[in-house]
Design a protein around this motif. Structure first.
Motif, PDB file in Angstrom:
ATOM      1  N   ALA A 149      32.584  65.190  50.046  1.00  0.00           N
ATOM      2  CA  ALA A 149      31.399  65.393  49.203  1.00  0.00           C
ATOM      3  C   ALA A 149      31.123  64.137  48.380  1.00  0.00           C
ATOM      4  N   SER A 150      32.177  63.464  47.980  1.00  0.00           N
ATOM      5  CA  SER A 150      32.001  62.230  47.195  1.00  0.00           C
ATOM      6  C   SER A 150      31.167  61.226  47.982  1.00  0.00           C
ATOM      7  N   THR A 247      32.817  72.508  39.893  1.00  0.00           N
ATOM      8  CA  THR A 247      34.253  72.532  40.149  1.00  0.00           C
ATOM      9  C   THR A 247      34.984  73.307  39.052  1.00  0.00           C
ATOM     10  N   ASP A 273      24.592  69.047  45.079  1.00  0.00           N
ATOM     11  CA  ASP A 273      25.997  69.065  45.503  1.00  0.00           C
ATOM     12  C   ASP A 273      26.473  70.516  45.447  1.00  0.00           C
ATOM     13  N   ASN A 302      30.790  71.507  51.819  1.00  0.00           N
ATOM     14  CA  ASN A 302      32.008  71.152  52.560  1.00  0.00           C
ATOM     15  C   ASN A 302      32.521  72.348  53.361  1.00  0.00           C
ATOM     16  N   HIS A 629      39.027  65.951  41.380  1.00  0.00           N
ATOM     17  CA  HIS A 629      39.503  66.574  42.594  1.00  0.00           C
ATOM     18  C   HIS A 629      38.262  66.839  43.409  1.00  0.00           C
TER      19      HIS A 629
HETATM   20  N1  PLP Z   1      31.587  68.264  44.263  1.00  0.00           N
HETATM   21  C1  PLP Z   1      32.091  69.435  43.892  1.00  0.00           C
HETATM   22  C2  PLP Z   1      31.182  70.462  43.286  1.00  0.00           C
HETATM   23  C3  PLP Z   1      33.445  69.719  44.082  1.00  0.00           C
HETATM   24  O1  PLP Z   1      33.924  70.898  43.712  1.00  0.00           O
HETATM   25  C4  PLP Z   1      34.270  68.739  44.662  1.00  0.00           C
HETATM   26  C5  PLP Z   1      35.684  68.994  44.852  1.00  0.00           C
HETATM   27  O2  PLP Z   1      36.205  70.031  44.624  1.00  0.00           O
HETATM   28  C6  PLP Z   1      33.693  67.518  45.027  1.00  0.00           C
HETATM   29  C7  PLP Z   1      32.351  67.319  44.815  1.00  0.00           C
HETATM   30  C8  PLP Z   1      34.508  66.435  45.647  1.00  0.00           C
HETATM   31  O3  PLP Z   1      34.805  66.781  46.952  1.00  0.00           O
HETATM   32  P1  PLP Z   1      35.447  65.765  47.969  1.00  0.00           P
HETATM   33  O4  PLP Z   1      36.904  65.849  47.757  1.00  0.00           O
HETATM   34  O5  PLP Z   1      35.040  66.276  49.327  1.00  0.00           O
HETATM   35  O6  PLP Z   1      34.926  64.415  47.698  1.00  0.00           O
END
Ligand code: PLP
Length: 629
Positions: A149-150, A247, A273, A302, A629
């Motif tokens: 996601a990042s 998160t 996101d 994801n 995370h």
């Molecule tokens: N965005 C949200 C809302 C998340 O909860 C997370 C991770 O838990 C991320 C982004 C980051 O995900 P990734 O580890 O796939 O980069």
């Protein structure tokens, strides 16, 4: 290894994985090892001579497994789920077996085409508008699998930046790009994932982090006001990252409000996101959570979190693929092919050139479960979360700290943060359960997520019973400690009384000479329950006797007493934050003189202490570290 041996060891490996999964609950959830544990078990040099397969596998069990956190364990309730269905593992295995690198259509047509098709399948199932679907008649958009996601947030921001710069360059043709770059400003909520801040760091743009409402949701008005304010300062708002399912507490930004508000800003790219929650929108009853998606330029979720698919599989859709790729296209001759114009080349959709055949595992999962099977899986986790929520609600010592819409429950013991920190750390140390904390409305909360693929009611009940056992023990201990503290304070009071009497004996003959003072010993007990009088800036502790005799202990000592009483930060001004540094260090004139800090002086603190104050809106020009995370 030849194929004969691969067949044999492959079968053994499948057997090993099955056994691992079947006996997982007999292991500790988290390892009890110290940093560097593995260095002592594994040689510092790679072996020069080949080693036997059996010895390597033995080391897996003896040396690797003791250091593994078991994310698939039924007692793992931390973070969000990590997909791991057998169908997905096999899909990945096949992708690895094929071993193609699908950076362009020509580099492996099936790799590219399956990705496009599967992303359309999933996009439709989620309920994304048609313009996000690559194969829909007249659509300019499409989907792509990224590693995380990042990365989805980063490439969306890069595309938005390129679009904004192009627009600005057209308006100011004589300007330097770098000059225009420093005008760009992006926005997100304080509850957004730290990856937004990281993306802004990499993109070299300003990011304004906004305060959400009491439900941790970013509202349209707050955003619009910030954007207007920044425009007046000569900045150019260009990117908004919203979150559906944060998160920390699985909160939802008000996408529809935000979408409507930003219509007035021509340059804006709206990203959504939905790393965790987005998967749940395949259920018709949860689609209302996606309200406002028609305003978005990009959306990510994801499947490797909540759709049973193994990491890595982060899906990103964009409204306009040309706007995405124009930020990322580089075209050396050796990568050109004769279908350049007719086919998708995913190398232009992200940062890396090389790409694995990741769509295979998602295809395997979607086909093996069907959308209905995946809906059942999502619904099951939500039911389990609701069951856990009910347990919490029935125990008056606890409180629920989020709106439980999906599989995440945020809860805490009523009481201070320290108590909850203690509760969580003792539970995690035991290895019986694993959960992680977050900060919701400036409170330390514990996150409980339904994670295991086949989690049952028993798992949830077990988790709750374990939490209650630890809480009972902790509260009993706290009560005992409180009692000891009262006794100690009493002792201290008596001592203070004696000392104070002694001081007076030395200085005031009326006291120690009964002939002079018929009234006897003065009552000098320290009122520990409400010691502060005067104003809060200049606290003064008044002794009982002081009421009568007008004697005072002046502030330095009072400050000491006061800070000693400040158990667990309960009365502290310092707001404890999970990831965000949303505090302003505001040294006063005297501390500024000492530190040379650049912050503004605090009018409400003339004592020269450093005053940490919560800031409602923080503009991060040089991004600060946030826990990820
Ligand atoms: N965005 C949200 C809302 C998340 O909860 C997370 C991770 O838990 C991320 C982004 C980051 O995900 P990734 O580890 O796939 O980069």
């Amino acid at each position: 290894m030849d194929s004969q041996a691969f067949r044999k060891h492959g079968t053994e490996m499948v057997e090993y994985i099955c056994k691992y999964m079947e006996t997982l609950k007999d292991r500790r959830v988290t390892p009890s090892v110290e940093p560097g544990y593995l260095r002592h078990l594994i040689p510092s040099e790679a072996p020069y001579e080949p080693e036997e397969w059996g010895r390597i596998m033995q080391d897996v069990e003896d040396k690797i497994m003791p250091g593994v956190t078991h994310w698939q364990h039924p007692r793992f309730h931390a973070y969000f789920p990590a997909g791991n269905a057998y169908e997905s593992i096999l899909g990945d295995m096949l992708g690895d077996g094929i071993g193609c690198i699908g950076f362009s259509w020509a580099a492996s047509p099936a790799c590219t085409e399956l990705e496009t098709i599967v992303l359309d399948w999933l996009g439709k199932a989620i309920g994304l508008p048609d313009h996000f679907l690559a194969l829909k008649e007249g659509s300019t958009g499409g989907g792509v699998i990224q590693t995380s996601a990042s990365e989805c947030v980063l490439v969306s921001m890069l595309a938005a930046r390129a679009q904004a710069l192009k627009r600005l360059m057209a308006k100011h043709p004589n300007s330097e790009e770098s000059h225009l770059l420093c005008k760009l400003i992006a926005y997100c909520s304080k509850e957004a994932h730290s990856c937004v801040e990281k993306a802004a760091m990499i993109s070299f743009v300003k990011l304004r982090i906004l305060e959400p409402d009491e439900n941790a949701s970013l509202r349209g008005r707050i955003l619009a006001e910030a954007m207007e304010e920044d425009e007046q300062q000569g900045l150019v708002p260009f990117f908004v990252s919203t979150t559906l399912g944060t998160t920390g507490s699985c909160a939802f930004d008000s996408l529809e409000e935000i979408g409507k508000e930003i219509q007035r800003f021509p340059c804006i790219w709206l990203h959504v996101d939905a790393a965790y929650a987005g998967n749940s929108f395949i259920c018709p009853e949860l689609k209302p959570l996606l309200k406002g998606i028609e305003y978005a330029d990009s959306f990510n979720t994801n499947p490797n979190k909540w759709l049973l698919t193994n990491f890595d599989c982060s899906t990103l859709w964009v409204r306009d693929r040309i706007r995405l790729t124009s930020a990322l296209v580089v075209d050396p001759l050796y990568l050109k092919h004769c279908y350049d114009d007719a086919a998708i080349d995913y190398r232009h959709w992200g940062v890396p050139l090389s790409r694995r055949f990741r769509s295979l595992k998602l295809w395997f999962v979607l086909r093996s479960y069907g959308i209905s099977g995946l809906q059942n899986y999502i619904r099951r986790h939500i039911e389990l979360a609701k069951r856990f929520e009910q347990h919490v609600l029935k125990d008056k010592r606890f409180e629920i700290c989020n709106q439980v819409k999906l599989g995440l429950v945020c809860f805490r013991l009523k009481g201070n943060d320290k108590l909850n920190e203690k509760l969580l750390s003792t539970i995690n140390e035991s290895g019986k359960l694993h959960m992680v904390p977050a900060s919701v409305n400036d409170k330390y909360i514990i996150r409980f997520c339904a994670v295991a693929q086949n989690a049952s009611e028993d798992d949830i009940d077990y988790a709750w019973e374990t939490i209650v056992d630890f809480a009972n023990e902790l509260l009993e201990k706290e009560q005992h400690d409180e009692l000891s503290e009262i006794i100690n304070r009493k002792k201290e009071d008596t001592l203070a009384k004696k000392r104070s009497f002694f001081v007076r004996m030395v200085s005031d003959p009326k006291i120690y000479n009964p002939a002079i003072n018929k009234a006897g010993t003065p009552n000098m007990s320290l009122d520990v329950t409400s010691p502060v009088v005067g104003n809060s800036r200049n606290p003064i502790i008044r002794t009982q006797a002081s009421t009568d005799r007008n004697t005072w202990i002046s502030w330095p000592l009072a400050f000491l007493f006061n800070s000693n009483n400040d158990e667990g930060g309960a009365k502290s001004n310092v707001s404890l934050r999970f990831r965000h540094l949303d505090t302003n260090v505001r040294p006063t004139s005297s501390s500024r003189r000492n530190s040379g800090a650049t912050s503004s002086p605090s009018p409400d603190n003339e004592l020269g202490f450093i005053n940490l104050k919560k800031s409602p809106i923080r503009q991060s020009t040089s991004p600060s570290p946030r826990k990820s995370h």
